[in-house]
Design an enzyme around this catalytic site. Structure first.
Site, mmCIF file in Angstrom:
data_model
loop_
_atom_site.group_PDB
_atom_site.id
_atom_site.type_symbol
_atom_site.label_atom_id
_atom_site.label_comp_id
_atom_site.label_asym_id
_atom_site.label_seq_id
_atom_site.Cartn_x
_atom_site.Cartn_y
_atom_site.Cartn_z
ATOM 1 C CE LYS A 1 -3.748 -2.369 2.416
ATOM 2 N NZ LYS A 1 -4.386 -2.775 1.225
ATOM 3 C CB CYS A 2 4.261 1.740 -0.641
ATOM 4 S SG CYS A 2 5.639 2.884 -0.796
ATOM 5 N N GLY A 3 3.180 4.237 -2.333
ATOM 6 C CA GLY A 3 3.245 4.911 -3.629
ATOM 7 C C GLY A 3 4.224 4.244 -4.577
ATOM 8 C CG PHE A 4 8.131 4.143 -3.948
ATOM 9 C CD1 PHE A 4 8.387 4.994 -5.007
ATOM 10 C CD2 PHE A 4 8.419 4.584 -2.675
ATOM 11 C CE1 PHE A 4 8.926 6.258 -4.810
ATOM 12 C CE2 PHE A 4 8.958 5.842 -2.455
ATOM 13 C CZ PHE A 4 9.215 6.684 -3.528
ATOM 14 C CB THR A 5 2.783 -0.682 -4.303
ATOM 15 O OG1 THR A 5 2.914 -0.424 -2.906
ATOM 16 C CG2 THR A 5 2.275 -2.091 -4.519
#
Length: 153
Positions: free
Chosen positions: A27-31
């Site tokens: 659930k990360c912007g980098f996922t």
């Protein structure tokens, strides 16, 4: 170290491979980097590249799921086939020994050993030596030339 499915996996089994180790989160912007990581694995896996994912929930509670939930998410959304391990800590007193070693071998900016966020990457040569540490903002496709150089050496 156990994989997401609970199966034990010894890192010594990757001896002689070029290894990219990444602390991951669902659930990360980098996922979306999972897609680029999987692409590198598909392209260079037969040439000796292994990508190892280590989910971590130490950054903004961005990996809250169970092993089953993480595995299902990775497979469904990004078709991940590279090995993904059970959730670990990468910082603090409970940091996994692997990450203690990685951080010592390749400190970050200004010599900091702390992992700053999800999707920090470490590239290891075929002898298991850390040759580079990459920031979370470094996209997997930008590692291709460094990976190729190691695969061809």
């Amino acid at each position: 170290m156990p994989l997401l499915n609970g199966e034990p996996c010894s890192l010594s089994g990757y001896r002689g491979k070029v290894v990219l180790i990444v602390n991951t989160a669902s659930k990360c912007g980098f996922t979306p980097q999972y897609k680029g990581l999987e692409s590198l694995y598909e392209k260079y896996g037969e040439k000796g590249l292994v990508i190892l994912g280590f989910p971590c929930d130490q950054f903004g509670h961005q990996e809250p799921g169970s092993s089953d939930e993480i595995g299902a998410f990775c497979e469904k959304n990004y078709g991940v086939t590279f090995p993904v391990f059970e959730k670990i800590d990468v910082n603090g007193d409970s940091a996994a020994p692997l990450y203690q070693d990685l951080k010592s071998a390749a400190p970050g900016v200004l010599g900091t050993k702390k992992i700053k966020w999800n999707f920090t990457k470490f590239l290891l040569n075929r002898r298991g030596e850390v040759i580079a540490r990459y920031a979370p903002t470094t996209k997997p496709e930008n590692l291709e030339s460094a990976i190729l150089a190691e695969l061809e050496s």
